[in-house]
Design a protein around this motif. Structure first.
Motif, PDB file in Angstrom:
ATOM      1  N   TYR A 278       0.848  -1.195   0.000  1.00  0.00           N
ATOM      2  CA  TYR A 278       0.000   0.000   0.000  1.00  0.00           C
ATOM      3  C   TYR A 278       0.880   1.241   0.000  1.00  0.00           C
ATOM      4  O   TYR A 278       1.774   1.383   0.831  1.00  0.00           O
TER       5      TYR A 278
ATOM      6  N   GLY B 201      -0.389   4.495  -0.159  1.00  0.00           N
ATOM      7  CA  GLY B 201      -1.048   5.608   0.505  1.00  0.00           C
ATOM      8  C   GLY B 201      -2.008   6.292  -0.450  1.00  0.00           C
ATOM      9  O   GLY B 201      -2.106   5.925  -1.615  1.00  0.00           O
ATOM     10  N   GLU B 202      -2.732   7.273   0.068  1.00  0.00           N
ATOM     11  CA  GLU B 202      -3.713   7.969  -0.761  1.00  0.00           C
ATOM     12  C   GLU B 202      -3.079   9.089  -1.572  1.00  0.00           C
ATOM     13  O   GLU B 202      -3.603   9.532  -2.574  1.00  0.00           O
ATOM     14  N   LYS B 203      -1.952   9.576  -1.077  1.00  0.00           N
ATOM     15  CA  LYS B 203      -1.275  10.691  -1.759  1.00  0.00           C
ATOM     16  C   LYS B 203       0.173  10.326  -2.037  1.00  0.00           C
ATOM     17  O   LYS B 203       0.753   9.501  -1.332  1.00  0.00           O
TER      18      LYS B 203
ATOM     19  N   ARG C  42      -2.455   3.218  -5.943  1.00  0.00           N
ATOM     20  CA  ARG C  42      -2.214   3.163  -4.492  1.00  0.00           C
ATOM     21  C   ARG C  42      -1.507   1.895  -4.050  1.00  0.00           C
ATOM     22  O   ARG C  42      -1.241   1.717  -2.865  1.00  0.00           O
TER      23      ARG C  42
ATOM     24  N   LYS D  10       4.164   2.808   1.753  1.00  0.00           N
ATOM     25  CA  LYS D  10       4.054   3.772   2.844  1.00  0.00           C
ATOM     26  C   LYS D  10       4.481   3.073   4.129  1.00  0.00           C
ATOM     27  O   LYS D  10       4.019   1.978   4.439  1.00  0.00           O
TER      28      LYS D  10
ATOM     29  N   TYR E  58       5.005   2.839   8.267  1.00  0.00           N
ATOM     30  CA  TYR E  58       4.402   3.254   9.532  1.00  0.00           C
ATOM     31  C   TYR E  58       5.335   2.838  10.657  1.00  0.00           C
ATOM     32  O   TYR E  58       5.784   1.696  10.686  1.00  0.00           O
TER      33      TYR E  58
ATOM     34  N   GLU F 217      -5.522   3.215   9.401  1.00  0.00           N
ATOM     35  CA  GLU F 217      -5.531   3.341   7.940  1.00  0.00           C
ATOM     36  C   GLU F 217      -6.044   2.059   7.290  1.00  0.00           C
ATOM     37  O   GLU F 217      -6.709   2.088   6.269  1.00  0.00           O
TER      38      GLU F 217
END
Ligand SMILES: [Zn+2]
Length: 118
Positions: free
Chosen positions: A22, A24-26, A38, A47, A49, A58
């Motif tokens: 994943y 991310g959205e941006k 995405r 992304k 974390y 998320e």
């Protein structure tokens, strides 16, 4: 940069037999990504974390149709590469966890040494 001691996580999405990460959205510039943008097959795009709570939050927002998995990023002490797969045990001390590729390499080396000796 060293991550030793700091555990980071990424979200893996099971896609057929592969794992996608994943993103991310941006993107890094804050631009919204299309749904198909995405996910990436490369860990480097994922992304990251460092907080598992943020990750779980998320994860909740992702479509329920996806099969998601929380993956830990580990760094292989042998080749210094990052990986998320299940680690292999080093044959050198039977304690150090190394990446699967190094695990295969060690097995081949042991096999080659054995064949030379006999
Ligand atoms: Zn390795």
């Amino acid at each position: 940069m060293s991550y030793i001691g700091i555990l980071e996580y990424v979200i893996g999405v099971i896609h057929d037999k592969d794992i996608w990460y994943y993103v991310g959205e941006k993107d890094a510039n804050g631009k919204h990504l299309r749904t198909d943008e995405r996910y990436s097959s490369f860990l480097v795009d994922a992304k990251r974390y460092d907080d598992e709570d943020v990750l779980r939050w998320e994860l909740e927002k992702l479509p329920k149709t996806l099969t998601c998995k929380i993956l830990e990023i580990q760094r292989c002490p042998k080749c210094k590469k990052e990986f998320t797969e299940h680690p292999a045990l080093s044959r050198e001390d039977n304690a150090t966890e190394i990446c699967p590729q190094c695990g295969v390499r060690e097995a081949v080396e042991v096999y080659a040494r054995y064949n030379k000796a006999s």
